[in-house]
Design a protein around this motif. Structure first.
Motif, PDB file in Angstrom:
ATOM      1  N   TYR A  93       0.835  -1.199   0.000  1.00  0.00           N
ATOM      2  CA  TYR A  93       0.000   0.000   0.000  1.00  0.00           C
ATOM      3  C   TYR A  93       0.876   1.257   0.000  1.00  0.00           C
ATOM      4  O   TYR A  93       0.569   2.243  -0.677  1.00  0.00           O
ATOM      5  CB  TYR A  93      -0.917  -0.007   1.223  1.00  0.00           C
ATOM      6  N   GLY A  94       1.971   1.196   0.762  1.00  0.00           N
ATOM      7  CA  GLY A  94       2.858   2.349   0.849  1.00  0.00           C
ATOM      8  C   GLY A  94       3.610   2.644  -0.434  1.00  0.00           C
ATOM      9  O   GLY A  94       3.873   3.811  -0.740  1.00  0.00           O
ATOM     10  N   TYR A 139       1.000   3.972  -3.401  1.00  0.00           N
ATOM     11  CA  TYR A 139       0.018   4.972  -2.974  1.00  0.00           C
ATOM     12  C   TYR A 139      -0.296   6.007  -4.056  1.00  0.00           C
ATOM     13  O   TYR A 139      -1.443   6.482  -4.161  1.00  0.00           O
ATOM     14  CB  TYR A 139       0.486   5.660  -1.687  1.00  0.00           C
ATOM     15  N   TRP A 177      -3.468   8.720   2.283  1.00  0.00           N
ATOM     16  CA  TRP A 177      -2.826   8.589   3.596  1.00  0.00           C
ATOM     17  C   TRP A 177      -3.833   8.766   4.722  1.00  0.00           C
ATOM     18  O   TRP A 177      -3.607   8.303   5.847  1.00  0.00           O
ATOM     19  CB  TRP A 177      -1.672   9.571   3.729  1.00  0.00           C
ATOM     20  N   PHE A 182      -4.939   5.367   5.274  1.00  0.00           N
ATOM     21  CA  PHE A 182      -3.880   4.661   5.997  1.00  0.00           C
ATOM     22  C   PHE A 182      -3.921   5.007   7.488  1.00  0.00           C
ATOM     23  O   PHE A 182      -3.703   4.137   8.346  1.00  0.00           O
ATOM     24  CB  PHE A 182      -2.519   5.035   5.412  1.00  0.00           C
TER      25      PHE A 182
END
Length: 385
Positions: free
Chosen positions: A10-11, A14, A35, A38
């Motif tokens: 996911y990071g 993104y 984010w 997140f």
């Protein structure tokens, strides 16, 4: 713990998630929304720690780990085939949020259960090593995600990455899921009979101790990552070096963590490793961050090495130390709630705090970071029954 691959994916994708799921907004706003998801998912970790931890304490570690892997697998595959905003509108980011919260719920429960399973039966002289390997395996998952996205971005155009390339790491996560199931089905479950026959009881002091001990561990990863970015900005290397630096940095970080685990099992103990790391954090954070402000490349490398070793000293024994402080029969619950609350609160706000302090001299950042070490020292004064 290769499941951390799914977190890291996911990071690293993104930007492509932002363009596909928030295409009605500017890129800057889209990234903020990504984010934001997140950050929201962090709220599910303590809930997962409590519910999955309770299930593990009552019905066994193996069943709990198979359950979390099943849910993580469903969420990951669903993300890989999820239609974008242009296809189903506002439902796309809402479903994405739901899937991310399911993953976070599972991660919050899985980590403490694995700590319990591995450390309950490990020998006293190998607990720091086991603890270090748990942390290192998480970083291996991150390394796998970083390496894969680097290969994809090298071989695909940016438009291809936006169109379909970002889905490839999610689909490849299926192999990770299969591997995870293979190992977890081979586990030999150990359910303490006292848990099944006892009334539900959690030692609140144990939860508090785990929470306080986990705070330094929750911030040091961001501390080292920040120092690495400063070094790159000063050196201003080629684009290739900039891309490879995070990979090389994590490789050295993994080596340091495993080395600390081996060293302190052989010559000392996990608690003494944690003690040394926390004292170094308190005493050396401000001076090392002051050095980062000098702009001298040699000094920057020395400061980065110092912060890397301090981070390894704290992270390598953390699992063993928090496990040793938990009393009572419901250990997975105590670990799950205490650890995840610390990670959600302090792991979540550390990047924000560092960002807010960025206009000022870096020594203030180091000073604030050093103060977090006192939570560990205070935790050692709390007596558990």
């Amino acid at each position: 713990m290769f499941e951390y691959y799914d977190i890291a994916v996911y990071g690293v994708i993104y930007v492509y998630i932002a363009e596909n799921f928030f295409s009605n907004s500017s890129l800057e706003q889209s990234i903020i929304f990504v984010w934001g998801i997140f950050a929201i998912r962090f709220l599910m970790r303590p809930i997962g720690g409590f519910i999955i931890g309770l299930y593990a304490d009552q019905y066994g570690r193996k069943k709990a780990l198979i359950l979390t892997s099943s849910l993580i697998g469903v969420a990951t595959i669903s993300m890989a085939i999820l239609p974008t905003y242009s296809q189903i509108g506002i439902a796309a980011p809402l479903i994405l949020l739901l899937l991310q919260m399911i993953q976070s719920f599972c991660f919050g429960g899985e980590y403490p259960v694995i700590i319990c399973y591995l450390l309950e039966t490990s020998k006293k002289e190998s607990k720091t090593k086991v603890s270090a390997l748990i942390v290192a395996s998480c970083l291996v998952g991150v390394l796998m995600a970083q390496s894969l996205i680097l290969i994809l971005e090298y071989n695909l155009s940016r438009q291809e990455m936006v169109d379909f390339g970002w889905r490839i790491p999610l689909f490849l996560g299926i192999f990770n899921i299969v591997l995870s199931f293979y190992f977890k089905f081979k586990l030999v479950d150990r359910v303490p009979l006292a848990v099944n026959k006892s009334r539900y009881k959690v030692d609140k002091k144990s939860i508090l101790k785990v929470f306080l001990i986990s705070i330094p561990a929750g911030i040091v990863f961001y501390v080292y990552a920040t120092a690495g970015r400063i070094l790159i900005n000063v050196i201003n290397p080629s684009d290739t070096i900039k891309l490879l630096f995070p990979l090389l940095s994590n490789v050295f970080f993994i080596i340091f963590i495993v080395f600390v685990g081996w060293l302190f099992d052989r010559y000392s103990s996990s608690k003494k490793a944690m003690d040394l790391g926390v004292y170094c954090l308190i005493i050396l954070s401000a001076p090392l961050y002051t050095i980062l402000d000098t702009g001298n490349v040699v000094y920057l490398v020395i400061a980065n090495a110092g912060l890397l070793f301090i981070s390894a000293l704290i992270l390598a024994p953390t699992c063993a130390v928090i496990f040793s402080q938990v009393k009572g029969t419901h250990k997975a619950v105590s670990l799950g709630v205490g650890f995840n609350c610390a990670l959600s609160i302090f792991g979540g706000i550390t990047p924000l705090v560092i960002t807010l302090l960025s206009p000022y001299e870096l020594k203030y950042t180091g000073l604030i970071i050093g103060l977090f070490g006192f939570t560990y020292l205070y935790s050692m004064r709390i007596k558990t029954t």
